[in-house]
Design a protein around this motif. Sequence first.
Motif, PDB file in Angstrom:
ATOM      1  N   ILE A 256       0.835  -1.211   0.000  1.00 45.62           N
ATOM      2  CA  ILE A 256       0.000   0.000   0.000  1.00 45.62           C
ATOM      3  C   ILE A 256       0.866   1.255   0.000  1.00 45.62           C
ATOM      4  N   HIS A 257       0.569   2.138  -0.948  1.00 44.31           N
ATOM      5  CA  HIS A 257       1.043   3.518  -0.842  1.00 44.31           C
ATOM      6  C   HIS A 257      -0.136   4.300  -0.293  1.00 44.31           C
ATOM      7  N   LEU A 258       0.027   4.847   0.882  1.00 45.63           N
ATOM      8  CA  LEU A 258      -1.028   5.654   1.481  1.00 45.63           C
ATOM      9  C   LEU A 258      -0.721   7.111   1.164  1.00 45.63           C
ATOM     10  N   VAL A 259      -1.662   7.798   0.528  1.00 46.71           N
ATOM     11  CA  VAL A 259      -1.383   9.190   0.132  1.00 46.71           C
ATOM     12  C   VAL A 259      -2.619  10.052   0.293  1.00 46.71           C
ATOM     13  N   GLY A 260      -2.422  11.350   0.422  1.00 42.18           N
ATOM     14  CA  GLY A 260      -3.550  12.272   0.448  1.00 42.18           C
ATOM     15  C   GLY A 260      -4.170  12.368  -0.938  1.00 42.18           C
ATOM     16  N   LYS A 261      -5.451  12.764  -0.977  1.00 42.31           N
ATOM     17  CA  LYS A 261      -6.176  12.670  -2.256  1.00 42.31           C
ATOM     18  C   LYS A 261      -5.583  13.543  -3.362  1.00 42.31           C
TER      19      LYS A 261
END
Length: 658
Positions: A256-261
Amino acid sequence: MKKDTFYITTPIYYPSDKLHIGHAYCTVAADAMARYKRMQGYDVMFLTGTDEHGQKIEQKAQAKGVTPKQYVDDIVAGIKELWRLFNISNDRFIRTTDDYHEQAVQKIFRTLYEKGDIYKSHYEGWYCTPCESFWTETQLKDGKCPDCGREVVRSEEEAYFFRLSKYADRLVQYYKDHPGFIEPKSRENEMINNFIKPGLEDLCVSRTSFSWGVPVDFDPKHVVYVWIDALSNYITAMGYGSDDDSLYQKYWPANIHLVGKEIVRFHTIIWPAILMALGLPLPKKVFGHGWLVIGGGKMSKSKGNVVDPVVLCNRYGVDAIRYFLLREIPFGMDGNFTNEALVSRINADLANDLGNLVSRTCGMADRYFGGTLPADREEDALDDELKSLALETRKNVENFMDQMQFSNALNEIWKLISRTNKYIDETMPWALAKDEAKKARLATVLYNLAECIRIAAILITPFMPSTSPKILATLGLGEKDLCWDKAGQWGLLPAQTTFHKGENLFPRIDMAKEIAELEALTGVHTGSDAKAEVAPKAEKKQKETSKTAPDGIISIDDFAKVQLRAAKIISCEPVPKSDKLLKLQLDDGMGGRQVVSGIAQWYTPDQMVGKTVAVVANLKPAKLRGVVSEGMILAATVGDSAHVLFLDDDVPAGSEIR
Ligand code: MSP
């Protein structure tokens, strides 16, 4: 046995003067996920870091009279300190100024050039200095930067370009073949419709107008420009492009790359295209979360509406803040940050529900048995429901965690906590204590309470890592008892458990006094959740003046004023002190919204979560029982009951309904 690997990343942060609570949001979420996976037995790699190059940094350093490196060193130390405060368990921290990263970026750039995916040309466009972005004429909004609204300047320079346009079809095909690559699903639609379909342009990937960056080794007047440098961190941190790429071999592709929208675009278009060009596998998932907003606007330093995470942690404890961030806002949607909401959560969920359960149980064990339970037992049918809920909870939490639905996962744990509190009221230990013949029953009740507390304490660990050991210590348990599997088993506490009353976990806060002090301390007025209330008079006037034909027929233009959209229900819970109302958090494909609906008599929250409904999206917000409702969902009235109009699950959130 070889463990499965799980590689999770946060974005690498710009070393701006100070990170705010919005930045901490993403890192806390990634940390909760990393801890959860570790507890499940995965070999976890959790990466975070800092994105340190670029013109903005160069200018800031110049203004301060220091070198860019001196400038970032100072700030990065502060960021690392912040993550320590937040109990962030990252395995690695990458700085884009690290030698190994810079060398690997040069290699990547050269490889892409040699393959023909990077070529030299000229860039002409509108440049926004604060955002370090070039924009085409059509991308500008009222002649200004479409991202930040500031002035742009006409600029032309020799530059290298990445052939992004070549990858458009392959990207769309990849999304099709890998459902779940982009989440939430609405963001995938956004990428295809707003960016890929209108046509991808080749991307400028080098600059000559500043020097604070990784030099292109075969043409050193150029520095590698932003995204190739920044995005590559996910593989260079694992040793890709270095002499030892064993970590890369082990952990890539990332889970998972967790990023802001706002940076989903870079992670789901540019990054996959770079990886395709390099012939490398793509990450398994990019999850774009929403923003913390204040009064409807993104929290950001330039707007002066930032909330300092250090102030909050010092005041309420890190775990309370971690809990609030992940519980209050359904992950994926924007969430309004208010001091009131924070203090309410601390009081209601942490002080009342959790804290009280632990202290009441310890107190009763002390009072009735001098702290140690006798071994005698007397079961009752009443216990079965509690036990089965306790045993189910772990699975329910897992289901939501696996979908990155932190808020729902916590809700499942709190269902158990609430049910356990209710069990105290049902079994009335104080009444049992009066009857010598009921001692075995009383001991059984306290044992069952302790087991539920034990299970809940294990399950909250990913979210509140310093609270769970404290709770387990009150039951005489330690680190070895803090295993995920043990939350799925009943009866692990010894029959003659000894309780050790600890500190008050979450002292109750006086709301009015607190809000005033907090606002004085931070200088930020977050307001309350309520943004708009429909005053009864105004509503009446609106009705009177709306022009409809005498027979009630409206024109198509009148109907077109009503915006109907498909929305997916992310979470649902009853409105406190109301038999009729349910509070729904919806993914409406537009950043999310909260709707209150009078359907509690006919639907339980469980029946609603995951369903797709039709929402009136342009209804003036109103407050129902003090809870803000931003729209309404459609339901048919049949006799006295309501039947919600559920849409086909295939209808993407945000689709217009006409
Ligand atoms: N440096 C780039 C990322 C490069 S990743 C290869 C960047 N940095 S940032 O510091 O501006 O933002 C880092 C993250 O913080 C982003 O995911 C962004 O969405 C997040 N947030 C910044 N403000 C935020 C809120 N107000 N709320 C939630 N997240 C926010 O972008």
